[in-house]
Enzyme design. Sequence first.
Site, PDB file in Angstrom:
ATOM      1  N   LYS A  39      53.252  40.369  29.012  1.00 24.02           N
ATOM      2  CA  LYS A  39      51.888  40.669  29.424  1.00 24.02           C
ATOM      3  C   LYS A  39      51.885  41.209  30.847  1.00 24.02           C
ATOM      4  O   LYS A  39      52.913  41.190  31.529  1.00 24.02           O
ATOM      5  CB  LYS A  39      51.039  39.396  29.342  1.00 24.02           C
ATOM      6  CG  LYS A  39      51.494  38.318  30.303  1.00 24.02           C
ATOM      7  CD  LYS A  39      50.704  37.055  30.132  1.00 24.02           C
ATOM      8  CE  LYS A  39      51.223  36.019  31.125  1.00 24.02           C
ATOM      9  NZ  LYS A  39      50.466  34.769  31.051  1.00 24.02           N
ATOM     10  N   ARG A 178      42.861  24.239  29.643  1.00 21.85           N
ATOM     11  CA  ARG A 178      42.436  25.629  29.455  1.00 21.85           C
ATOM     12  C   ARG A 178      42.126  25.830  27.978  1.00 21.85           C
ATOM     13  O   ARG A 178      41.451  25.031  27.365  1.00 21.85           O
ATOM     14  CB  ARG A 178      43.517  26.585  29.955  1.00 21.85           C
ATOM     15  CG  ARG A 178      43.840  26.414  31.438  1.00 21.85           C
ATOM     16  CD  ARG A 178      44.626  27.573  32.028  1.00 21.85           C
ATOM     17  NE  ARG A 178      45.724  28.060  31.195  1.00 21.85           N
ATOM     18  CZ  ARG A 178      46.648  28.887  31.616  1.00 21.85           C
ATOM     19  NH1 ARG A 178      46.618  29.352  32.868  1.00 21.85           N
ATOM     20  NH2 ARG A 178      47.622  29.293  30.831  1.00 21.85           N
ATOM     21  N   TYR A 322      45.569  46.816  62.576  1.00 26.59           N
ATOM     22  CA  TYR A 322      44.194  46.346  62.735  1.00 26.59           C
ATOM     23  C   TYR A 322      44.115  44.991  63.432  1.00 26.59           C
ATOM     24  O   TYR A 322      44.906  44.078  63.149  1.00 26.59           O
ATOM     25  CB  TYR A 322      43.513  46.229  61.368  1.00 26.59           C
ATOM     26  CG  TYR A 322      43.302  47.537  60.673  1.00 26.59           C
ATOM     27  CD1 TYR A 322      42.527  48.541  61.249  1.00 26.59           C
ATOM     28  CD2 TYR A 322      43.853  47.775  59.421  1.00 26.59           C
ATOM     29  CE1 TYR A 322      42.320  49.751  60.601  1.00 26.59           C
ATOM     30  CE2 TYR A 322      43.650  48.976  58.761  1.00 26.59           C
ATOM     31  CZ  TYR A 322      42.886  49.961  59.354  1.00 26.59           C
ATOM     32  OH  TYR A 322      42.677  51.149  58.709  1.00 26.59           O
ATOM     33  N   MET A 370      46.186  48.778  53.911  1.00 31.50           N
ATOM     34  CA  MET A 370      46.087  49.158  52.503  1.00 31.50           C
ATOM     35  C   MET A 370      47.258  50.008  52.047  1.00 31.50           C
ATOM     36  O   MET A 370      47.748  49.855  50.922  1.00 31.50           O
ATOM     37  CB  MET A 370      44.784  49.914  52.253  1.00 31.50           C
ATOM     38  CG  MET A 370      44.572  50.293  50.793  1.00 31.50           C
ATOM     39  SD  MET A 370      43.017  51.154  50.478  1.00 31.50           S
ATOM     40  CE  MET A 370      41.834  49.820  50.704  1.00 31.50           C
TER      41      MET A 370
END
Length: 449
Positions: A39, A178, A322, A370
């Site tokens: 998956k 779950r 940043y 990013m």
Amino acid sequence: MSAHAPSVLRALIDADALTENVRALRARVGDRTLMCVVKADAYGHGIAHTVPALLRGGVRDLGVATLAEALALRELLDSLPAADSDPVGPALPAEPAAPAVSPAPAVTVASSAASAAAEDVRVLFWLHDAQTDLAPALRARLEVGCSTAEAVHRALAAAARTGLTARIHLKVDTGLGRGGLTRTQLDALLTELGALTSTEASLLRIAGLMTHLANADVPGDAETVAQVTSFREAEAQVKAFLDSVGGALGEADELETHLANSPGALGGEDIGGTMVRVGLSTYGLSPFEGRTGTELGLRPAMSLTSRVLTVKDVPAGHGASYGLTYRAREATRFALVAGGYADGIPRGASGRAQVTIRGRRLPVVGRIAMDQMVVDAGSAPVETGDEVIVMGDGSTGPSAEEWGEWSGSINYEIVARIGPRVDRVPVGGEDCAAEGEMRAGTKGDGDDR
């Protein structure tokens, strides 16, 4: 179709490592069936590059989370033509032969030793809801994990519409909280199934019983013992039910039982079951804290490389990225490296991460952005265009475990989150040398181990 410009960031997928991992896992699980979970685009590795290597290692059972993933996987498998077997590696329990692998949609895949016709590969998925139409799953020869009575009835309805038999795996909740039937819900469901007409029963087969472990990565955990005990009780109940209906819904002695994930399969406890579902360990990573994949006889299948984009001298006190959370203590050299959190490099590792350039570990300084990050190269002989090992096996470059520690996460998330603009490039295997760079498809979802 537009031309693909190669990315600076490359996830190198080692086909030989995948095949070797499968062999190591098969040796560990003995005569139990090995299901590899692919998956989330094979935990970020790319199913188009991963599945052929797994087939070559003898895998005939694959698991994914969602129907969309399962249909894409079946499409890939159906694109692989059968071929003569080409056995590789040490002697193993007998398995059917597997096929050469040919191009999948949008991805070139080759592997003359991958062996198993598509119809021989079982595909199981388990994450769906009341809005999921299960008819396409039956048409695609998929097996369906069912966590509720409603899901079983949807599978039966889809079978009635298509005229195809629904092969289901009942999922029981043994403590994880779950998906899964509670014991009360299982009792009620079996009562309902026992009242089916012979025509209805002919459309449904209970092929498996499954659950998922919460703490199998903690050796000796009492909760795992309790879950195993609960599962065995449910197994006895389901087998007794199948016998009571005379095999109309499946044979008790053919019921596939599976609860062991990677830590359950590789730990010392007797988890049991006729099948194990392994995810992370397929890709050479360890599910245990404090134990490496190498110690488990596994090899990481993914490494992540980038390049130095620019290098510049900066004076003492110069900031990086940043927020200017880092300032150079002395005159130094900043190297700008391609790759950021849009590519799956966790921003949470800012100020702690390292990368390897020319064999030396160097610190990533300031905030990871990013698309890029800044490395303080100091006096290291770093130049523009140098290869950067963002993630390796711990010796070649920082491991997935290290990135997980730096970011307050786990190695599962590190590999699964590698973004779609990172090229997946196969290495190793029989035919990769002739393939060159290749692109992989998009990722899926899911979080099971």
